[in-house]
Design a protein around this motif. Structure first.
Motif, mmCIF file in Angstrom:
data_model
loop_
_atom_site.group_PDB
_atom_site.id
_atom_site.type_symbol
_atom_site.label_atom_id
_atom_site.label_comp_id
_atom_site.label_asym_id
_atom_site.label_seq_id
_atom_site.Cartn_x
_atom_site.Cartn_y
_atom_site.Cartn_z
ATOM 1 N N SER A 204 0.524 -1.026 -0.281
ATOM 2 C CA SER A 204 0.165 0.279 -0.608
ATOM 3 C C SER A 204 1.038 1.094 0.236
ATOM 4 O O SER A 204 2.158 0.660 -0.078
ATOM 5 N N ALA A 205 0.617 2.359 0.252
ATOM 6 C CA ALA A 205 1.219 3.885 0.053
ATOM 7 C C ALA A 205 1.519 4.349 1.133
ATOM 8 O O ALA A 205 1.675 5.194 1.725
ATOM 9 N N CYS A 206 1.535 3.365 2.418
ATOM 10 C CA CYS A 206 1.048 2.979 3.540
ATOM 11 C C CYS A 206 2.348 4.060 4.163
ATOM 12 O O CYS A 206 2.354 5.553 5.123
ATOM 13 N N SER A 212 8.090 7.436 6.005
ATOM 14 C CA SER A 212 8.885 6.364 6.139
ATOM 15 C C SER A 212 9.977 6.005 5.453
ATOM 16 O O SER A 212 9.480 5.725 4.556
ATOM 17 N N ARG A 213 10.521 5.468 5.930
ATOM 18 C CA ARG A 213 12.193 4.742 4.381
ATOM 19 C C ARG A 213 11.733 2.736 5.547
ATOM 20 O O ARG A 213 12.372 2.239 4.376
ATOM 21 N N LEU A 214 10.761 3.141 6.614
ATOM 22 C CA LEU A 214 11.242 1.034 7.054
ATOM 23 C C LEU A 214 9.933 1.037 8.038
ATOM 24 O O LEU A 214 9.464 1.768 8.560
ATOM 25 N N GLY A 215 9.224 -0.260 7.562
ATOM 26 C CA GLY A 215 8.231 -0.487 8.689
ATOM 27 C C GLY A 215 8.428 -1.818 9.444
ATOM 28 O O GLY A 215 9.647 -2.983 8.309
ATOM 29 N N LEU A 216 8.450 -1.718 10.002
ATOM 30 C CA LEU A 216 8.747 -3.458 10.551
ATOM 31 C C LEU A 216 7.439 -3.911 11.735
ATOM 32 O O LEU A 216 6.056 -3.491 12.181
ATOM 33 N N VAL A 217 7.419 -4.854 11.034
ATOM 34 C CA VAL A 217 6.258 -5.622 10.714
ATOM 35 C C VAL A 217 5.728 -6.318 12.123
ATOM 36 O O VAL A 217 6.638 -7.373 12.842
ATOM 37 N N GLU A 218 4.587 -6.242 12.367
ATOM 38 C CA GLU A 218 4.311 -6.874 14.198
ATOM 39 C C GLU A 218 3.406 -7.694 14.337
ATOM 40 O O GLU A 218 3.526 -8.987 14.330
ATOM 41 N N ARG A 219 2.549 -8.175 13.133
ATOM 42 C CA ARG A 219 1.187 -9.218 12.895
ATOM 43 C C ARG A 219 0.844 -9.033 11.561
ATOM 44 O O ARG A 219 0.783 -8.640 10.625
ATOM 45 N N GLU A 355 18.819 2.719 16.258
ATOM 46 C CA GLU A 355 20.466 3.912 16.590
ATOM 47 C C GLU A 355 20.629 4.063 15.296
ATOM 48 O O GLU A 355 21.695 5.563 14.889
ATOM 49 N N SER A 356 20.618 3.542 13.968
ATOM 50 C CA SER A 356 20.919 3.930 12.495
ATOM 51 C C SER A 356 20.418 5.078 11.685
ATOM 52 O O SER A 356 20.702 5.263 10.650
ATOM 53 N N GLY A 357 19.333 5.908 12.592
ATOM 54 C CA GLY A 357 18.850 6.073 11.501
ATOM 55 C C GLY A 357 17.680 6.129 10.691
ATOM 56 O O GLY A 357 17.421 7.041 10.165
ATOM 57 N N LEU A 358 16.905 5.050 10.760
ATOM 58 C CA LEU A 358 16.157 4.567 9.736
ATOM 59 C C LEU A 358 14.665 4.722 10.196
ATOM 60 O O LEU A 358 13.558 4.624 9.460
ATOM 61 N N ASN A 359 14.410 4.594 11.332
ATOM 62 C CA ASN A 359 13.572 5.327 12.224
ATOM 63 C C ASN A 359 12.227 4.620 11.882
ATOM 64 O O ASN A 359 11.297 5.191 10.875
ATOM 65 N N PRO A 360 12.425 3.164 11.697
ATOM 66 C CA PRO A 360 11.221 2.408 11.198
ATOM 67 C C PRO A 360 9.815 2.524 11.622
ATOM 68 O O PRO A 360 10.410 3.289 13.071
ATOM 69 N N TYR A 378 10.676 -20.384 14.459
ATOM 70 C CA TYR A 378 12.320 -19.388 14.913
ATOM 71 C C TYR A 378 11.849 -17.735 15.344
ATOM 72 O O TYR A 378 10.842 -17.593 14.532
ATOM 73 N N PRO A 379 13.170 -17.421 15.498
ATOM 74 C CA PRO A 379 12.743 -15.821 15.690
ATOM 75 C C PRO A 379 12.139 -15.314 14.218
ATOM 76 O O PRO A 379 13.505 -15.193 13.413
ATOM 77 N N SER A 380 11.433 -14.122 14.168
ATOM 78 C CA SER A 380 11.255 -14.745 12.699
ATOM 79 C C SER A 380 10.588 -12.718 12.448
ATOM 80 O O SER A 380 10.345 -12.056 13.008
ATOM 81 N N ASN A 381 11.071 -11.757 11.258
ATOM 82 C CA ASN A 381 11.134 -10.333 11.413
ATOM 83 C C ASN A 381 10.419 -10.657 9.499
ATOM 84 O O ASN A 381 11.130 -10.740 9.215
ATOM 85 N N LEU A 382 9.552 -9.562 9.880
ATOM 86 C CA LEU A 382 9.808 -9.226 8.468
ATOM 87 C C LEU A 382 9.769 -7.388 8.306
ATOM 88 O O LEU A 382 8.984 -6.974 8.771
ATOM 89 N N LEU A 383 10.311 -6.957 7.276
ATOM 90 C CA LEU A 383 10.591 -5.324 6.859
ATOM 91 C C LEU A 383 10.178 -5.036 5.800
ATOM 92 O O LEU A 383 10.155 -5.716 4.463
ATOM 93 N N LEU A 384 9.080 -3.852 5.400
ATOM 94 C CA LEU A 384 8.903 -3.478 4.143
ATOM 95 C C LEU A 384 9.379 -2.415 3.866
ATOM 96 O O LEU A 384 9.924 -0.837 5.026
ATOM 97 N N LEU A 385 9.696 -1.757 2.919
ATOM 98 C CA LEU A 385 10.228 -0.618 1.503
ATOM 99 C C LEU A 385 8.984 0.097 1.241
ATOM 100 O O LEU A 385 7.885 -0.930 1.001
ATOM 101 N N PRO A 386 9.469 1.434 1.209
ATOM 102 C CA PRO A 386 8.001 2.240 1.073
ATOM 103 C C PRO A 386 8.422 1.881 -0.585
ATOM 104 O O PRO A 386 8.878 1.685 -1.040
#
Length: 421
Positions: A204-206, A212-219, A355-360, A378-386
């Motif tokens: 989406s355009a969220c 924002s430059r990065l999304g850290l998905v929770e669910r 801390e690296s300035g990406l401000n997710p 397993y420990p898992s994460n999803l990162l979204l790009l704009p």
């Protein structure tokens, strides 16, 4: 002092420019594997699909990785006998919908390939990549068939019929292609201490709207895929006796409207519904439809909300079918519960990225992803790009190249991905 800062900034700018060029080059390399026409069309088991598998295999081999390919076309890297603790697996998919975009799925593979290319020695050995086939639902109506097979201990998938382009089934296609012949290594053993990361574009355009430059998905939203079948009687369209007409399309049309109305009702609880496929038979100009089949895709972040949505829709379909004296039946095509990413792992990512300035920003994803299958194991994460265009699965799909380059720079600086605080 000012000169030193300027030189450091120039060096960093040069590195980011180099990474951007790598990203664009890889994106275009994947985009070559497509049917001619708008966007990218790379359906599972197609000729274009075959070329992509071989491209990924050769890219991984050029980086010194062992390469495993299974019968479904999933491609996984390995570092031979070197098994560092806390391996990180970068995962995504390479198949597309018809006339889709060139970033969906591929963004994560490009991220993984470039990261491996830039890492060296033990740092490269600590990172692996898995490219999944059959993530999209276009061909068989089910999502993540490839990743389910990969993690399923060798259990064969059900023999789903193809919904596009012919009458061959999934297992028939697997037998014809026999992708495992491309394998150059044994299937990697995934240790309990491994971590999984998927990088994807926002569908989406969220992110873009929020700057924002990065999304850290929770669910990740769960799914309920339904087949609704309305059966009446075929007849000539000139039939004027309304009591004798058994038009299957009438209750089906009510069902289509109900999917929208229920979405408006349940949107506050995070549930949305879409009629994705309509088959009307005989579908001839001067004939009354005798059978109409709808495929419905319902998504939501609550198991209870999904349950209520399905129950209410089925009740409406039954009522409308009785009103027109039409037979009604329904079945669940597939069912996936919402997936929650690892909170501790996410917390570490959030801290280091901030801390690296990406401000997710922390967000949820209504779209399904292969990472949902590893979450909880397993420990898992999803990162979204704009995605500046705000559209996905379309030739107009886009990706913020600069954000992807900055994310790669972040992981290069970390070396071993978020191994510790």
């Amino acid at each position: 002092m000012a000169r030193i800062v300027s030189e450091i900034s120039a060096g960093r700018g040069s590195m980011l420019d180099s990474i951007r060029e790598k990203i664009i080059r890889e994106i275009e390399a994947f985009a070559r594997f497509s049917l001619s026409g708008p966007g990218v069309t790379r359906l599972p088991f197609s000729y274009e699909n075959d070329g992509t598998i071989e491209y990924i295999r050769e890219r991984l081999r050029s980086l010194g990785k062992g390469v495993y390919v299974d019968e479904l076309g999933n491609v996984a890297s390995s570092s031979g006998n070197v098994v560092p603790a806390d391996k990180t697996y970068i995962i995504s998919h390479y198949d597309s919908v018809p006339e889709g975009g060139k970033y969906d799925g591929v963004a994560g593979l490009v991220f993984g390939l470039i990261l491996l290319e830039m890492l060296e020695g033990r740092a490269r050995d600590s990172v692996e990549m898995i490219a999944f086939n059959c993530e999209e639902s276009s061909l068989f109506g089910r999502a993540s068939i490839g990743s389910k097979y990969f993690f399923g201990g060798g259990r064969m998938p059900e023999n789903y019929p193809a919904l596009i382009g012919g009458e061959r089934s999934l297992r028939e296609m697997m037998d014809i292609k026999h992708y495992s012949k491309l394998s150059l290594a044994e299937k990697p053993e995934i240790e309990e201490s491994s971590r999984f990361l998927e990088v994807h574009i926002d569908q989406s355009a969220c992110l873009y709207r929020k700057g924002s430059r990065l999304g850290l998905v929770e669910r990740i939203a769960g799914q309920r895929r339904l087949r609704l079948t309305f059966t009446g009687e075929t007849g000539h369209s000139s039939l004027a006796d309304l009591s004798a007409r058994k038009d299957s399309l009438l209750p089906a049309a009510s069902a289509i409207r109900a999917v929208r109305e229920l979405m408006e009702k349940h949107l506050i609880s995070g549930a949305v519904g879409t009629v994705t496929r309509v088959e009307n038979r005989p579908n001839i100009m001067n004939m009354i439809p005798g059978e109409t089949e709808l495929m419905v895709d319902i998504r939501g972040f609550s198991v209870e909300a999904l349950k209520v949505y399905v129950e209410e829709l089925v009740d409406i379909c039954r009522g409308e079918s009785e009103r027109y004296s039409i037979a009604f039946d329904w079945s669940a095509v597939s069912q996936y519960d919402p997936a929650v990413m690892n909170g501790e792992f996410s917390g570490r990512y959030f801290k280091q990225l901030s801390e690296s300035g990406l401000n997710p920003i922390v967000m949820n994803s209504m779209a399904w992803h292969d990472i949902a299958g590893t979450a909880g194991i397993y420990p898992s994460n999803l990162l979204l790009l704009p995605n500046p265009s705000g559209v996905s699965h379309s030739p107009d799909e886009s990706m913020d190249i600069d954000a992807c380059a900055s994310l790669l720079e972040f992981f290069m600086a970390k070396g071993v991905l978020c191994a510790s605080d």
